[in-house]
Design a protein around this motif. Structure first.
Motif, short mmCIF file in Angstrom:
data_model
loop_
_atom_site.label_atom_id
_atom_site.label_comp_id
_atom_site.label_asym_id
_atom_site.label_seq_id
_atom_site.Cartn_x
_atom_site.Cartn_y
_atom_site.Cartn_z
N ASP A 55 -1.68 9.14 -3.86
CA ASP A 55 -1.75 8.39 -2.72
C ASP A 55 -0.86 8.68 -1.54
OD1 ASP A 55 -2.23 5.87 -1.06
OD2 ASP A 55 -0.28 5.56 -1.28
N THR A 57 1.71 9.60 1.41
CA THR A 57 2.21 8.72 2.66
C THR A 57 1.76 7.99 3.68
OG1 THR A 57 4.81 9.26 1.92
CG2 THR A 57 4.52 8.31 3.57
N ASN A 61 1.03 0.45 3.26
CA ASN A 61 0.56 0.56 1.83
C ASN A 61 -0.30 -0.20 1.20
OD1 ASN A 61 1.31 1.64 -0.56
ND2 ASN A 61 2.95 1.18 -0.59
N SER A 64 -1.27 -0.75 -2.76
CA SER A 64 -0.26 -1.45 -3.50
C SER A 64 -0.30 -2.42 -3.19
CB SER A 64 0.87 -0.12 -3.40
OG SER A 64 2.09 -0.47 -4.60
N ARG A 97 4.28 4.88 -10.27
CA ARG A 97 5.16 5.42 -8.95
C ARG A 97 5.72 6.26 -10.02
NH1 ARG A 97 4.18 0.13 -8.51
NH2 ARG A 97 3.68 -0.56 -6.45
N ARG A 117 3.18 9.68 -2.45
CA ARG A 117 3.72 8.43 -2.55
C ARG A 117 3.69 7.50 -3.51
NH1 ARG A 117 2.30 4.66 1.60
NH2 ARG A 117 0.17 4.96 0.94
N GLN A 118 2.53 7.77 -4.41
CA GLN A 118 1.96 7.11 -5.83
C GLN A 118 0.56 7.64 -6.20
OE1 GLN A 118 3.03 3.38 -4.36
NE2 GLN A 118 1.27 3.56 -2.68
N TRP A 163 9.21 5.33 3.77
CA TRP A 163 9.26 4.09 2.71
C TRP A 163 10.03 2.85 3.16
CZ3 TRP A 163 8.65 7.68 -2.54
CH2 TRP A 163 7.90 8.33 -2.28
N ASN A 167 7.18 0.55 4.53
CA ASN A 167 5.66 1.14 3.63
C ASN A 167 6.44 0.17 1.78
OD1 ASN A 167 4.98 4.43 2.89
ND2 ASN A 167 4.35 3.00 4.72
N SER A 170 2.75 -4.75 3.22
CA SER A 170 1.76 -4.82 3.98
C SER A 170 1.83 -5.32 6.01
CB SER A 170 0.28 -5.79 2.56
OG SER A 170 0.93 -6.95 2.87
N THR A 176 4.97 -4.91 -1.88
CA THR A 176 4.01 -2.91 -2.34
C THR A 176 5.30 -3.16 -3.43
OG1 THR A 176 4.96 -1.24 -0.85
CG2 THR A 176 2.96 -2.14 0.53
N ILE A 178 7.19 -0.11 -3.97
CA ILE A 178 7.58 1.01 -4.10
C ILE A 178 8.58 1.28 -3.74
CG2 ILE A 178 8.14 0.84 -1.02
CD1 ILE A 178 5.96 3.49 -2.50
#
Length: 184
Positions: A55, A57, A61, A64, A97, A117-118, A163, A167, A170, A176, A178
């Motif tokens: 996933d 950036t 997000n 997630s 992550r 990102r993940q 992020w 991010n 949502s 999320t 993150i």
């Protein structure tokens, strides 16, 4: 006629390997359903009941955030060639992550891509094919590099700042995870 499979057969795995893009969909009890197209070299078949995607950036997000509240996820592949086919993978998703202990084993399955990102890991409960005869045909041109170019210009610190600014929640205000540990 739609057909269900309890796992990904060799034929379905071959179909996935030929695709240049896929779509991912998640949702929670209230709020918006997220449906996102994905490309680049970001999808991996792990085994007949496990898949994962890198996933990168993006502006939101949502996946997630949704998976923290409701782990259901659907992946869709669609043939745009002369032979029509739609393949949906239904399952449960898990976000992996950078800070997670199993990050190194998962990220090693993918190429190094700026802005990573993940990873979204999916346990496939079932797969479904349908005809896709109403889907137009298209010729693949090339993968876009705009997202990667943007992340390379920002650099790792700039991406992490993005992020932090864009991010962490949502579009419906759900966390999320993150930058912080996931809620228990």
């Amino acid at each position: 006629m739609a057909k269900f499979y309890p796992q990904l057969t060799a034929e379905l795995q071959d179909f996935i390997a030929q695709q240049q893009m896929f779509f991912t969909a998640t949702g929670v009890a209230t709020g918006r359903i997220n449906l996102s197209p994905k490309g680049i070299d970001s999808f991996r078949l792990i085994d007949a009941q496990t898949v994962a995607y890198l996933d990168l950036t993006g502006s939101g997000n949502e996946t997630s955030a949704h998976l923290l509240e409701n782990d259901r996820i659907t992946i869709m592949f669609c043939s745009f060639t002369a032979k029509p086919l739609i393949l949906r993978l239904y399952g449960t998703g898990q976000v992996i992550r950078h800070r997670d202990a199993d990050w190194p084993q998962w990220v090693g399955l993918f190429p190094t891509i700026a802005g990573t990102r993940q990873i979204i890991k999916i346990a496939v409960d079932s797969a479904q094919t349908s005809c896709g005869m109403g889907v137009p045909t298209y010729d693949f041109g090339a993968q876009r590099t705009s997202l990667i170019d943007w992340a390379e210009r920002k650099g790792e610190t700039g991406v992490q700042q993005y992020w932090a600014e864009n991010n962490q929640t949502s579009i419906d205000g759900l966390p999320t995870g993150i930058l912080t540990s996931s809620p228990a």
